[in-house]
Design a protein around this motif. Structure first.
Motif, PDB file in Angstrom:
ATOM      1  N   VAL A 751     -28.797 -25.987   7.617  1.00  0.00           N
ATOM      2  CA  VAL A 751     -27.701 -26.876   7.228  1.00  0.00           C
ATOM      3  C   VAL A 751     -26.446 -26.063   6.924  1.00  0.00           C
ATOM      4  O   VAL A 751     -25.334 -26.397   7.357  1.00  0.00           O
ATOM      5  CB  VAL A 751     -28.101 -27.712   5.992  1.00  0.00           C
ATOM      6  N   PHE A 752     -26.616 -24.959   6.198  1.00  0.00           N
ATOM      7  CA  PHE A 752     -25.471 -24.122   5.855  1.00  0.00           C
ATOM      8  C   PHE A 752     -24.898 -23.455   7.103  1.00  0.00           C
ATOM      9  O   PHE A 752     -23.683 -23.313   7.243  1.00  0.00           O
ATOM     10  CB  PHE A 752     -25.883 -23.066   4.830  1.00  0.00           C
ATOM     11  N   ALA A 753     -25.801 -23.039   8.003  1.00  0.00           N
ATOM     12  CA  ALA A 753     -25.335 -22.419   9.245  1.00  0.00           C
ATOM     13  C   ALA A 753     -24.523 -23.410  10.074  1.00  0.00           C
ATOM     14  O   ALA A 753     -23.453 -23.071  10.612  1.00  0.00           O
ATOM     15  CB  ALA A 753     -26.521 -21.899  10.050  1.00  0.00           C
ATOM     16  N   ALA A 754     -25.025 -24.647  10.157  1.00  0.00           N
ATOM     17  CA  ALA A 754     -24.321 -25.670  10.943  1.00  0.00           C
ATOM     18  C   ALA A 754     -22.961 -25.967  10.333  1.00  0.00           C
ATOM     19  O   ALA A 754     -21.951 -26.076  11.054  1.00  0.00           O
ATOM     20  CB  ALA A 754     -25.162 -26.947  11.002  1.00  0.00           C
ATOM     21  N   ALA A 755     -22.906 -26.093   8.993  1.00  0.00           N
ATOM     22  CA  ALA A 755     -21.631 -26.365   8.327  1.00  0.00           C
ATOM     23  C   ALA A 755     -20.654 -25.225   8.556  1.00  0.00           C
ATOM     24  O   ALA A 755     -19.457 -25.443   8.798  1.00  0.00           O
ATOM     25  CB  ALA A 755     -21.854 -26.592   6.837  1.00  0.00           C
ATOM     26  N   GLY A 756     -21.145 -23.986   8.506  1.00  0.00           N
ATOM     27  CA  GLY A 756     -20.282 -22.833   8.739  1.00  0.00           C
ATOM     28  C   GLY A 756     -19.733 -22.789  10.146  1.00  0.00           C
ATOM     29  O   GLY A 756     -18.542 -22.513  10.367  1.00  0.00           O
ATOM     30  N   ILE A 757     -20.585 -23.072  11.113  1.00  0.00           N
ATOM     31  CA  ILE A 757     -20.144 -23.078  12.515  1.00  0.00           C
ATOM     32  C   ILE A 757     -19.091 -24.151  12.746  1.00  0.00           C
ATOM     33  O   ILE A 757     -18.080 -23.926  13.415  1.00  0.00           O
ATOM     34  CB  ILE A 757     -21.356 -23.284  13.448  1.00  0.00           C
ATOM     35  N   ILE A 758     -19.332 -25.344  12.164  1.00  0.00           N
ATOM     36  CA  ILE A 758     -18.363 -26.441  12.304  1.00  0.00           C
ATOM     37  C   ILE A 758     -17.016 -26.022  11.724  1.00  0.00           C
ATOM     38  O   ILE A 758     -15.957 -26.239  12.331  1.00  0.00           O
ATOM     39  CB  ILE A 758     -18.886 -27.710  11.604  1.00  0.00           C
ATOM     40  N   ALA A 759     -17.045 -25.400  10.542  1.00  0.00           N
ATOM     41  CA  ALA A 759     -15.799 -24.988   9.887  1.00  0.00           C
ATOM     42  C   ALA A 759     -15.061 -23.934  10.706  1.00  0.00           C
ATOM     43  O   ALA A 759     -13.834 -23.990  10.857  1.00  0.00           O
ATOM     44  CB  ALA A 759     -16.105 -24.460   8.486  1.00  0.00           C
ATOM     45  N   VAL A 760     -15.802 -22.976  11.230  1.00  0.00           N
ATOM     46  CA  VAL A 760     -15.180 -21.916  12.040  1.00  0.00           C
ATOM     47  C   VAL A 760     -14.545 -22.493  13.299  1.00  0.00           C
ATOM     48  O   VAL A 760     -13.406 -22.160  13.654  1.00  0.00           O
ATOM     49  CB  VAL A 760     -16.229 -20.840  12.409  1.00  0.00           C
ATOM     50  N   LEU A 761     -15.256 -23.375  13.980  1.00  0.00           N
ATOM     51  CA  LEU A 761     -14.727 -23.969  15.211  1.00  0.00           C
ATOM     52  C   LEU A 761     -13.449 -24.767  14.933  1.00  0.00           C
ATOM     53  O   LEU A 761     -12.465 -24.678  15.676  1.00  0.00           O
ATOM     54  CB  LEU A 761     -15.788 -24.865  15.851  1.00  0.00           C
ATOM     55  N   ILE A 762     -13.481 -25.557  13.860  1.00  0.00           N
ATOM     56  CA  ILE A 762     -12.303 -26.359  13.518  1.00  0.00           C
ATOM     57  C   ILE A 762     -11.123 -25.457  13.171  1.00  0.00           C
ATOM     58  O   ILE A 762      -9.982 -25.685  13.606  1.00  0.00           O
ATOM     59  CB  ILE A 762     -12.621 -27.304  12.351  1.00  0.00           C
ATOM     60  N   ALA A 763     -11.388 -24.415  12.377  1.00  0.00           N
ATOM     61  CA  ALA A 763     -10.313 -23.506  11.970  1.00  0.00           C
ATOM     62  C   ALA A 763      -9.726 -22.770  13.169  1.00  0.00           C
ATOM     63  O   ALA A 763      -8.507 -22.660  13.308  1.00  0.00           O
ATOM     64  CB  ALA A 763     -10.846 -22.510  10.943  1.00  0.00           C
ATOM     65  N   MET A 764     -10.589 -22.277  14.028  1.00  0.00           N
ATOM     66  CA  MET A 764     -10.106 -21.541  15.187  1.00  0.00           C
ATOM     67  C   MET A 764      -9.332 -22.438  16.142  1.00  0.00           C
ATOM     68  O   MET A 764      -8.357 -22.014  16.765  1.00  0.00           O
ATOM     69  CB  MET A 764     -11.281 -20.889  15.913  1.00  0.00           C
ATOM     70  N   LEU A 765      -9.758 -23.669  16.257  1.00  0.00           N
ATOM     71  CA  LEU A 765      -9.039 -24.616  17.106  1.00  0.00           C
ATOM     72  C   LEU A 765      -7.639 -24.863  16.545  1.00  0.00           C
ATOM     73  O   LEU A 765      -6.653 -24.960  17.289  1.00  0.00           O
ATOM     74  CB  LEU A 765      -9.812 -25.931  17.189  1.00  0.00           C
ATOM     75  N   THR A 766      -7.550 -24.954  15.205  1.00  0.00           N
ATOM     76  CA  THR A 766      -6.252 -25.177  14.559  1.00  0.00           C
ATOM     77  C   THR A 766      -5.332 -23.974  14.722  1.00  0.00           C
ATOM     78  O   THR A 766      -4.153 -24.114  15.059  1.00  0.00           O
ATOM     79  CB  THR A 766      -6.461 -25.462  13.054  1.00  0.00           C
ATOM     80  N   VAL A 767      -5.873 -22.782  14.481  1.00  0.00           N
ATOM     81  CA  VAL A 767      -5.066 -21.561  14.530  1.00  0.00           C
ATOM     82  C   VAL A 767      -4.652 -21.227  15.954  1.00  0.00           C
ATOM     83  O   VAL A 767      -3.555 -20.715  16.197  1.00  0.00           O
ATOM     84  CB  VAL A 767      -5.851 -20.396  13.893  1.00  0.00           C
ATOM     85  N   SER A 768      -5.540 -21.511  16.903  1.00  0.00           N
ATOM     86  CA  SER A 768      -5.286 -21.129  18.296  1.00  0.00           C
ATOM     87  C   SER A 768      -3.996 -21.728  18.829  1.00  0.00           C
ATOM     88  O   SER A 768      -3.299 -21.097  19.636  1.00  0.00           O
ATOM     89  CB  SER A 768      -6.461 -21.560  19.186  1.00  0.00           C
ATOM     90  N   PHE A 769      -3.653 -22.922  18.376  1.00  0.00           N
ATOM     91  CA  PHE A 769      -2.426 -23.556  18.871  1.00  0.00           C
ATOM     92  C   PHE A 769      -1.208 -22.687  18.554  1.00  0.00           C
ATOM     93  O   PHE A 769      -0.395 -22.393  19.440  1.00  0.00           O
ATOM     94  CB  PHE A 769      -2.267 -24.935  18.234  1.00  0.00           C
ATOM     95  N   GLN A 770      -1.100 -22.270  17.287  1.00  0.00           N
ATOM     96  CA  GLN A 770       0.035 -21.441  16.913  1.00  0.00           C
ATOM     97  C   GLN A 770      -0.070 -20.050  17.527  1.00  0.00           C
ATOM     98  O   GLN A 770       0.940 -19.455  17.926  1.00  0.00           O
ATOM     99  CB  GLN A 770       0.116 -21.324  15.381  1.00  0.00           C
TER     100      GLN A 770
END
Length: 786
Positions: A751-770
């Protein structure tokens, strides 16, 4: 002066439309989410508030000891109410009450409504407001009945007087309407559509006058000068004086706690829905905090673009105080605009939110408290979000910024990164909570139930259905749409009637076991899918099986020694002796997260209250329902066709847990969205700060992917730090939450691994635009000022 600040602030905001929009949008989401929670919390806290004399009204539960553990029931002995009035000083009024559903008919118009049989004091205790008739002497006629306005209008028509008219009840008795009262609000703990004299309840059977039979709700009102502790102490010893052989005792439970603090463990009040009220209140403030953090990050991310403005203003004589006032004014204007936008969002989202929480909340802008509340939220968010940027931006030195020197940040960078870490920590906690709550609900739903809830209908029965049950059963089965039908005295999923004091030989010989009773027809096990694992079921001959019983598996184990069968053993209480002819596999009822009490089954359905119908596989449910309705209308024409699906009733048992899960999911999405806006602002700030560095690297041959990695790795570190912080926090709170459930999941590292992966993907998607935007920019634009 104030108007001047406002004009300057508006001009500045209009110059920076994109920045202003992000700030407004982020704050509006936070304020909308928090406002929805506050509306829900307000409704929860206001339960039963319409009843006067909040400090004097109580219900009287009883604590009963079984196998060394105290268990709390709202039911109490029938004579307790009158004995309290007679024996305990300070008790002003007391009433017995029992909830029942009855058919009401006026001419061809018939409806089922749930109400209460109660003593006359009931009307006074709850201060019912009469529209027709008078409270005094309402129940002097034993055939009297008081209706709510809605029920009266449904029976007699809107605008028609109901007072003095006759209502046919249960197609058997006539009641005289002696009063019509205002409708109760939705947020009451014990709703009712009618009240009738208690004497009419089952014709005043003798067992109702005896201690040891706990069947009624007892409500009392104390005198204003009565001391709660004194009355409660006397009440706790009252049952013992009436029935010496029992250790049961009654106690006072205030109306203020009926809804929020109704959970008891080992006879002690330990909480209830107040836990969720506190939890979601904290969450509302956390969401607002995340929105304010987002505002801070977006504001400070534009520090270089505003540095020249600060330098010029300071050079022209503006003091730091005036600049701070200007920046806070900008923040307040944005906050109030966001609040206005949130009101629009609330109007759009509130109906959907009501569907989730199963309430009818209203925005209620006509309520001054709601308006002041929104104003307070806007003011608090504006000040909280604007203070740090105001002090930070106003601290720039004019000489440095006007010479084009890089702004000295000091601890600003660390603070900004810390705020982003805080945002994502909270977001990750929400993600973990959402996953674990969903897993817990599914874990219980998928456990072995002991019955088949699919394609199973439940409906209330009356005397006509019971008397004609054999022919109804024959017609339904022969129709080809129904597999089987059966009768039972209680709902499949509820505790129903129970008792103790049973004796048997062998096994665990005890009289302290609380056993539930099921009076059923012979096809009950086949209809519900329960399994007889030993022996046989009942026959159609009720008289032949009158001295036989079936027991649940857990009771059979108590009655027998190891590897010994319970078949043929006898179980007795007082003069009743029953022989066990079958053992039924344990099934789940009552507490869906725990274990259920043992059960005794009797082949006697004359007092049945529910009928269960199992439709055939492959038959469309609409077709089956049409067939069932036709047959029941034929044999039971006076009653409307009303039913519930058992699987839907089963799902409703998880209402609180599903509410936590669904709201956690919504909060997780909103928290992530707001956090991503903050991260977007920090990424924009970083790209702006390193604009010249990126230009130089591109001139020297750096690739777009290399620059994207360069800009993204720092943010990845922040998210990883958030994950490390969030995991122990989420684990601690969820472990504590799961402790309340006897049947629960184990928290898995996945569960913690899945939550971490979700957070990383969302963050990287956000940062990648800029990052991509900065990487593909023309280096000549960033280097031409050198």
């Amino acid at each position: 002066m104030i108007l001047n600040y406002i004009k300057i602030a508006f001009r500045t905001l209009l110059k920076n439309k994109g920045y202003s929009f992000l700030n407004i949008f982020g704050l509006a989401i936070g304020i909308t989410c928090a406002s929805l929670i506050f509306l829900w919390v307000e409704d929860e806290l206001n339960f039963n508030e319409d009843f006067a004399r909040q400090d004097e009204i109580y219900i009287v539960p009883t604590n009963q000891n079984y196998e060394g553990e105290w268990r709390t029931f709202y039911s109490s002995p029938g004579p307790l109410a009158q004995d309290m009035k007679n024996d305990i000083p300070g008790v002003l009024k007391a009433t017995r009450s029992s909830q029942e559903t009855r058919l009401f008919a006026v001419g061809d118009n018939s409806i089922n409504r749930t109400g209460r049989y109660a003593d006359a004091d009931f009307l006074d205790i709850f201060s019912l407001k009469f529209i027709e008739g008078r409270r005094k002497n309402t129940f002097t006629n034993p055939e009297a009945i008081v209706l709510t306005q809605e029920t009266a209008e449904q029976l007699f028509g809107i605008g028609e007087k109901a007072l003095g008219k006759v209502v046919r009840v249960s197609n058997r008795d006539n009641y005289l309407v002696t009063g019509v009262v205002e409708n109760l609000p939705k947020n009451v703990s014990f709703p009712f559509d009618w009240v009738a004299p208690f004497e009419r309840y089952r014709d005043g059977a003798e067992w109702m006058t005896q201690y040891g039979n706990n069947f009624s709700d007892t409500f009392v009102e104390l005198t204003p000068e009565a001391d709660f502790e004194t009355v409660d102490k006397q009440l706790r010893g009252l049952i013992k004086t009436k029935e010496e052989r029992t250790d049961d005792y009654a106690f006072l439970h205030t109306i203020k706690d009926w809804h929020l603090r109704s959970k008891f463990e080992n006879g002690k009040k330990v909480g209830g829905r107040i836990t969720y009220v506190r939890l979601f209140t904290v969450i509302a403030f956390i969401i607002l905090l995340i929105a304010c953090i987002n505002f801070m990050n977006l504001s400070t991310a534009r520090s270089e673009k505003r540095a020249n403005e600060v330098g010029v203003r300071k050079a022209m004589g503006s003091g730091r105080g005036r600049l701070i006032t200007q920046f806070i004014s900008e923040a307040l204007i944005l906050s109030f605009i966001a609040t206005i936008l949130s009101v629009i969002l609330l109007a759009v989202l509130l109906p959907q939110f009501n569907l989730i929480i199963d309430k009818s909340l209203e925005l209620g802008l006509s309520n001054p408290m709601h308006v002041f509340g929104l104003f307070g939220i806007a003011l608090a968010c504006g000040l909280l979000a604007g203070l740090y940027p105001a002090f930070y931006l106003s601290s720039f030195k004019p000489v440095e910024v006007l010479k084009g020197l890089k702004v000295t940040e000091g601890s600003a960078t660390l603070i900004r990164k810390g705020l982003v870490v805080g945002q994502f920590t909270i977001s990750i906690v929400f993600i973990i909570v959402t996953i674990l709550v969903y897993q817990q609900i599914q874990h219980v739903k998928n456990r072995e139930l002991g019955y088949d809830k699919d394609q199973l209908l439940s409906m209330r029965v009356n005397r006509d259905i019971i008397d004609k049950f054999d022919v109804i059963q024959q017609d339904l089965i022969s129709s080809g749409s129904v597999y089987n039908i059966a009768l039972c005295n209680s709902q499949l999923l509820s505790g129903g009637n129970n008792g103790s004091g049973f004796q048997w030989k062998g096994g665990t010989d005890t009289e302290d076991v609380l056993i539930s009773f099921r009076n059923i027809s012979e096809g009950f096990f086949d209809t519900t899918g329960m399994e007889i694992i030993e022996g046989r079921g009942f026959s159609r001959n009720i008289d032949a099986d009158s001295t036989y019983t079936l027991v649940s598996e857990s009771l059979a184990k108590m009655m027998s020694n190891e590897n010994e069968s319970a078949i043929g053993k006898t179980i007795s209480r007082d003069d009743d002796v029953l022989e066990v002819i079958g053992v039924v596999k344990d099934y789940l009822y009552g507490d869906m997260f725990g274990s259920s009490d043992p059960v005794l089954f009797f082949n006697y359905h004359n007092y049945a209250r529910y009928m269960y119908i199992k439709t055939k596989d492959g038959v469309p449910i609409a077709e089956a329902l049409s067939t069932i309705e036709t047959v029941l209308k034929k044999h039971n024409p006076a009653y409307p066709f009303e039913y519930t699906f058992v699987d839907e009733s089963f799902d409703a048992k998880f209402k609180n847990e599903q509410l936590v899960g669904e709201l956690s999911q919504i909060f997780a999405i909103l928290a992530i969205l707001i956090s991503c806006l903050g991260l977007f602002g920090l990424a924009a700030y970083t790209a702006e700060q390193r604009r010249k560095e990126i230009g130089v690297r591109k001139v020297l041959g750096a690739s777009v992917s290399g620059i994207v990695k360069l800009l993204s790795k720092d943010f990845l570190k922040l998210v990883v730090i958030s994950i490390v912080i969030a995991i122990p926090i989420a684990w601690y709170f969820m472990r504590d939450w799961l402790q309340d459930y006897a049947y629960r999941i184990e928290i898995n590292w996945k569960v913690f691994a899945a939550a971490g992966i979700i957070a990383v993907l969302i963050a990287m998607l956000t940062v990648s635009f800029q990052a991509i935007k900065a990487a593909i920019a023309n280096p000549a634009d960033s280097l031409k000022t050198e």
